[in-house]
Write a protein that holds these residues in place. Structure first.
Motif: not given
Length: 418
Positions: A225-239
């Motif tokens: 239950n810890i919120p985050y703001v994490l950098a990711v690469k643009p190749t990560a996928t999502a809907y």
């Protein structure tokens, strides 16, 4: 600081050190802790044992014994440091990062040929993972782990000769049996759990893509239950946020099909560019020191897009309807750039203002300041010892020295808070 300045602030250092080392069982240990911190704070290019002892006018063996072989518990000192950071800084986030310690030989615990951001290449080094309590005006390194490569874990090596060699190295370095090869993100979760056990208030976790791209790290934070703001690469996928799973009609044979998304996920770059730069807004996240006629307030400003998405992944915990949880996708699309340059995923609440998202995403700049001060000013990477405990003692004492600097910058006469 120079000797004259040291004489002026020494009472503050002694009070602060007395508070941090209060759990050390012996008076001479508490005294040597204050002495070592004072040596780190005194001017001098090298902050290893011999030159520090010479500046302090003591036998270097006093410092060496205290750091390399004394049995004092560094976790208790860090617990007090974390309590100070919570009260004095009131941090807005915990930032996870790691840094390299270049080494010449093979004997230092955890040393191996690895990629180091410090070196900017693969080199012979140690890697330390750290957690920092951070606010806009200051930060403090409150916990550390030494990363052990597989070559330092005899239980992870299939070849008997390699395993025996690793056991011998571990014995020489005094590495405890419980310290094994773990991914850096696992070490980070271990420290976050430790800080929670010490009573540090829960704060959003911020980290670069080395941690954000690990879906298991993101899930570990969500499970806590810890919120985050994490950098990711643009190749990560999502809907997209409005995507929903559907259930194929059951044919009556075998196991009923599970709900799935009808379309494949898209990479983050595609989702952001599809929204278009016009969907972004300009955000000023802080004011620096480099003022110009065109920017008299030294405002740091850029264009950002904040979209709701559902990150894809096999091992992510799903909602009861088999849908993936939604979160923020934040992307920076600077003026004049043909495409976005940086991406973050965040589980801060849906109503979070974009400015707050950006503020936390960009607050990692404090860690660059931390490492610069810890290394260049306080000798973080000057330790020449070859024991696991010695390394942890040294980085803990350097963190105490940094905290002293932070307190002196705000109020040179202030006593350490209980």
């Amino acid at each position: 600081m120079e000797l004259g300045e040291m004489d002026r602030v020494r009472p503050v250092i002694e009070r602060f050190a007395g508070e941090m080392f209060a759990d050390l069982p012996r008076r001479d240990q508490r005294g040597k802790g204050e002495l070592y911190v004072r040596g780190l704070l005194t001017d001098g290019k090298r902050k290893s044992m011999v030159p520090m002892a010479a500046r302090l006018g003591v036998d270097h063996q006093q410092l060496q014994q205290f750091v390399t072989s004394s049995t004092w518990d560094y976790t208790q000192v860090r617990r007090r440091l974390a309590g100070w950071a919570a009260a004095f800084l009131d941090p807005v986030a915990l930032v996870v990062d790691d840094t390299g310690f270049p080494k010449d030989g093979p004997a230092s615990p955890g040393v191996a040929r690895m990629y180091s951001g410090t070196l900017g290449k693969v080199g012979n080094c140690q890697i330390g993972v750290s957690v920092h309590a951070v606010t806009d005006w200051a930060s403090a390194a409150v916990d550390w782990r030494l990363f052990l490569p597989r070559s330092w874990d005899d239980t992870a090596l299939p070849d008997p000769q390699d395993s025996a060699a690793a056991r011998a190295r571990r014995a020489r370095a005094g590495i405890p049996d419980a310290a094994r090869h773990q991914e850096k993100w696992r070490l980070a979760l271990d420290m976050i759990d430790e800080l929670a056990g010490w009573g540090l208030p829960s704060r959003p976790v911020v980290a670069d893509a080395g941690y954000g791209d690990a879906a298991a790290f993101r899930q570990g934070l969500t499970d806590r239950n810890i919120p985050y703001v994490l950098a990711v690469k643009p190749t990560a996928t999502a809907y997209p946020a409005d995507a929903a799973p559907v259930t194929v009609a059951y044919a009556g044979n075998g196991r009923p099909p599970a709900s799935t998304y009808p379309d494949p996920p898209r990479d983050l770059k595609t989702l952001v560019t599809a929204a278009g730069r016009s969907a972004g807004r300009y955000v000023t996240w802080r004011h620096g020191t480099h003022k110009t006629p065109a920017n008299p307030t030294a405002g740091m400003r850029s264009r950002f897009l904040a979209l709701r998405v559902r990150p894809a992944g096999r091992n992510l915990t799903r909602n009861p309807d088999r849908g993936l949880p939604a979160c923020w996708l934040l992307a920076e699309w600077p003026p004049g750039q043909p495409e976005p340059t940086d991406y973050w995923l965040s589980t801060l609440p849906e109503g979070t203002p974009p400015r707050h998202l950006v503020r936390l995403a960009k607050i990692r700049w404090r860690i660059e300041h931390d490492y610069r001060e810890l290394k260049d000013g306080l000798g973080l990477d000057h330790f020449e010892g070859r024991t696991f405990t010695g390394w942890h003692h040294h980085v803990t004492l350097v963190s105490i020295a940094q905290a002293v600097c932070t307190q002196l910058r705000l109020d040179p006469k202030a006593p350490a808070p209980a």
